[in-house]
Design an enzyme around this catalytic site. Structure first.
Site, PDB file in Angstrom:
ATOM      1  N   TYR A   1     -10.550  -8.573  10.566  1.00  0.00           N
ATOM      2  CA  TYR A   1     -11.301  -8.987   9.160  1.00  0.00           C
ATOM      3  C   TYR A   1     -12.621  -8.418   9.347  1.00  0.00           C
ATOM      4  O   TYR A   1     -13.213  -8.473   8.031  1.00  0.00           O
ATOM      5  CB  TYR A   1     -11.045 -10.435   9.429  1.00  0.00           C
ATOM      6  CG  TYR A   1     -11.361 -11.169   8.211  1.00  0.00           C
ATOM      7  CD1 TYR A   1     -10.368 -11.012   6.811  1.00  0.00           C
ATOM      8  CD2 TYR A   1     -12.481 -11.925   7.626  1.00  0.00           C
ATOM      9  CE1 TYR A   1     -10.566 -11.318   5.405  1.00  0.00           C
ATOM     10  CE2 TYR A   1     -12.570 -12.560   6.350  1.00  0.00           C
ATOM     11  CZ  TYR A   1     -11.817 -12.441   5.293  1.00  0.00           C
ATOM     12  OH  TYR A   1     -11.940 -12.947   4.253  1.00  0.00           O
TER      13      TYR A   1
ATOM     14  N   LYS B   1     -17.979 -13.848   4.281  1.00  0.00           N
ATOM     15  CA  LYS B   1     -17.410 -15.142   3.817  1.00  0.00           C
ATOM     16  C   LYS B   1     -18.386 -16.373   4.381  1.00  0.00           C
ATOM     17  O   LYS B   1     -18.342 -17.207   3.641  1.00  0.00           O
ATOM     18  CB  LYS B   1     -15.881 -15.131   4.325  1.00  0.00           C
ATOM     19  CG  LYS B   1     -14.935 -14.585   3.548  1.00  0.00           C
ATOM     20  CD  LYS B   1     -14.870 -14.735   1.989  1.00  0.00           C
ATOM     21  CE  LYS B   1     -13.650 -13.792   1.485  1.00  0.00           C
ATOM     22  NZ  LYS B   1     -13.589 -13.883  -0.022  1.00  0.00           N
TER      23      LYS B   1
HETATM   24  P1  NAP Z   1      -6.999  -8.969  -5.408  1.00  0.00           P
HETATM   25  O1  NAP Z   1      -5.631  -9.263  -6.168  1.00  0.00           O
HETATM   26  O2  NAP Z   1      -6.820  -7.983  -4.760  1.00  0.00           O
HETATM   27  O3  NAP Z   1      -8.194  -9.733  -6.109  1.00  0.00           O
HETATM   28  C1  NAP Z   1      -9.634  -9.085  -5.772  1.00  0.00           C
HETATM   29  C2  NAP Z   1     -10.363  -8.665  -6.755  1.00  0.00           C
HETATM   30  O4  NAP Z   1     -11.377  -8.488  -6.509  1.00  0.00           O
HETATM   31  C3  NAP Z   1      -9.717  -7.745  -7.536  1.00  0.00           C
HETATM   32  O5  NAP Z   1      -9.421  -8.031  -8.990  1.00  0.00           O
HETATM   33  C4  NAP Z   1     -10.974  -6.702  -7.595  1.00  0.00           C
HETATM   34  O6  NAP Z   1     -10.846  -5.642  -8.528  1.00  0.00           O
HETATM   35  C5  NAP Z   1     -11.934  -7.352  -7.629  1.00  0.00           C
HETATM   36  N1  NAP Z   1     -13.351  -6.849  -7.459  1.00  0.00           N
HETATM   37  C6  NAP Z   1     -13.593  -6.074  -6.421  1.00  0.00           C
HETATM   38  N2  NAP Z   1     -14.779  -5.582  -6.284  1.00  0.00           N
HETATM   39  C7  NAP Z   1     -15.237  -5.740  -7.561  1.00  0.00           C
HETATM   40  C8  NAP Z   1     -16.382  -5.505  -8.436  1.00  0.00           C
HETATM   41  N3  NAP Z   1     -17.571  -4.819  -8.069  1.00  0.00           N
HETATM   42  N4  NAP Z   1     -16.508  -6.235  -9.582  1.00  0.00           N
HETATM   43  C9  NAP Z   1     -15.825  -6.888 -10.200  1.00  0.00           C
HETATM   44  N5  NAP Z   1     -14.413  -7.232  -9.494  1.00  0.00           N
HETATM   45  C10 NAP Z   1     -14.143  -6.764  -8.257  1.00  0.00           C
HETATM   46  O7  NAP Z   1      -7.044  -9.762  -3.935  1.00  0.00           O
HETATM   47  P2  NAP Z   1      -6.891 -11.344  -3.723  1.00  0.00           P
HETATM   48  O8  NAP Z   1      -6.309 -11.660  -2.380  1.00  0.00           O
HETATM   49  O9  NAP Z   1      -6.421 -12.200  -4.957  1.00  0.00           O
HETATM   50  O10 NAP Z   1      -8.575 -11.932  -3.517  1.00  0.00           O
HETATM   51  C11 NAP Z   1      -9.318 -12.882  -4.390  1.00  0.00           C
HETATM   52  C12 NAP Z   1     -10.167 -13.626  -3.497  1.00  0.00           C
HETATM   53  O11 NAP Z   1      -9.454 -14.396  -2.635  1.00  0.00           O
HETATM   54  C13 NAP Z   1     -10.977 -12.766  -2.615  1.00  0.00           C
HETATM   55  O12 NAP Z   1     -12.174 -13.198  -2.400  1.00  0.00           O
HETATM   56  C14 NAP Z   1     -10.633 -12.809  -1.070  1.00  0.00           C
HETATM   57  O13 NAP Z   1     -11.461 -12.328  -0.210  1.00  0.00           O
HETATM   58  C15 NAP Z   1      -9.949 -14.264  -1.326  1.00  0.00           C
HETATM   59  N6  NAP Z   1      -9.076 -14.397  -0.267  1.00  0.00           N
HETATM   60  C16 NAP Z   1      -7.820 -13.713  -0.235  1.00  0.00           C
HETATM   61  C17 NAP Z   1      -7.095 -14.414   0.791  1.00  0.00           C
HETATM   62  C18 NAP Z   1      -5.506 -13.420   1.136  1.00  0.00           C
HETATM   63  O14 NAP Z   1      -4.946 -13.746   1.924  1.00  0.00           O
HETATM   64  N7  NAP Z   1      -5.224 -12.798   0.125  1.00  0.00           N
HETATM   65  C19 NAP Z   1      -7.006 -15.220   1.605  1.00  0.00           C
HETATM   66  C20 NAP Z   1      -8.353 -16.055   1.475  1.00  0.00           C
HETATM   67  C21 NAP Z   1      -9.349 -15.616   0.595  1.00  0.00           C
HETATM   68  P3  NAP Z   1     -10.332  -4.129  -8.006  1.00  0.00           P
HETATM   69  O15 NAP Z   1      -8.897  -4.015  -7.523  1.00  0.00           O
HETATM   70  O16 NAP Z   1     -10.547  -3.173  -9.268  1.00  0.00           O
HETATM   71  O17 NAP Z   1     -11.242  -3.682  -6.900  1.00  0.00           O
END
Ligand code: NAP
Length: 255
Positions: A156, A163
């Protein structure tokens, strides 16, 4: 009637229908919220439009949170639809892929660290600053964190400090925005297979090992996160601010 009836909530971070932000949008739609959406760039626009259509939203606007002008322009455009609204969901994180490999100390770079902090943490307060005057009293801001902020999770890497910074941001923002009647919280989600998660080496293995170690003996889903998010932005949670709520099946409390 739903418990978000008449609330206008902005959703960021939909990349596809596996995105946590999509689970949140669906749960809020179920509770009758009126939703608006952002997309980072034209590559994602069609996917976000498809999602917005399903929940009856006509607001789909670009916002790249790595760029202050883009954030400013976005809220200016949003004000043509909503002069006031009730909060936003920040579901955004990014670090260059070379930051998720190998030994943290040897591989972290100044640039990688800066990008992770800027996009995954600073952007939350940047969005709050630009929209503060547009958010109704009783409004709510929500972001997504992960246990890697509290513990050293293999691979990570640089996202852990990002975070941790995001969670501190939640507390400082909650303290600053409290007098305006605006609440700020985070959900620390258990691992879910999404596009962002696929950047982390060994994610599948981690997911498989995770299940038996949770108190509930199951992984969480985007619906689980969505339901908690809907509660947190609603009037059912008016006394909660500055909190990081684990929605991880009880992984963090188990040995
Ligand atoms: P995801 O579907 O890939 O979503 C991440 C989003 O962030 C994407 O839409 C991405 O757009 C956007 N993003 C990145 N850079 C950006 C920028 N400069 N401006 C605007 N948007 C931007 O993944 P997700 O897992 O749902 O992630 C959402 C949140 O949940 C994140 O904060 C992640 O760290 C958190 N989270 C995830 C998990 C997990 O296991 N999946 C667990 C805990 C927390 P692009 O695709 O265009 O880059």
């Amino acid at each position: 009637m739903g418990f978000l009836s008449g609330k206008r909530i902005l959703i960021t971070g939909i990349a596809n229908k596996q995105s946590i932000a999509w689970g949140i949008a669906q749960a809020m739609h179920k509770q009758k919220a009126i939703l608006g959406f952002t997309y980072e760039n034209n590559r994602l626009r069609i996917r976000v439009e498809e999602c917005a259509k399903i929940v009856g939203s006509e607001i789909i606007l670009p916002c790249d949170v790595s760029n202050d002008t883009s954030i400013k322009d976005f809220f200016c455009k949003l004000s043509e639809f909503w002069n006031k609204f009730d909060g936003f969901v920040h579901s955004i994180a990014f670090a260059p892929s070379d930051q998720f490999v190998g030994d943290y100390v040897n591989n972290v770079t100044r640039e990688g660290f800066k990008i992770a902090q800027e996009i995954s943490s600073y952007s939350f307060v940047a969005m709050a600053r630009e929209s503060r005057s547009m958010i109704n009293k009783g409004g709510s801001l929500l972001t997504l964190s992960y246990l890697g902020s509290e513990r050293a999770v293999p691979f990570y890497n640089v996202m852990g400090p990002a975070k941790a910074s995001l969670e501190a941001n939640v507390r400082y923002m909650a303290h600053a925005l409290g007098p305006d009647g605006i609440r700020v919280n985070a959900i620390s989600a258990g691992p879910i297979r999404t596009l962002a998660a696929s950047a982390i080496k060994n994610f599948r293995k981690m997911l498989a090992e995770y299940t038996p170690r949770t108190a509930l003996h199951r992984n969480v889903s985007i619906e689980d996160i969505g339901n908690t998010a809907a509660f947190l932005v609603s009037e059912l949670a008016l006394g909660i601010t500055g909190e990081v709520i684990h929605v991880d099946g009880g992984f963090n409390i188990a040995f």
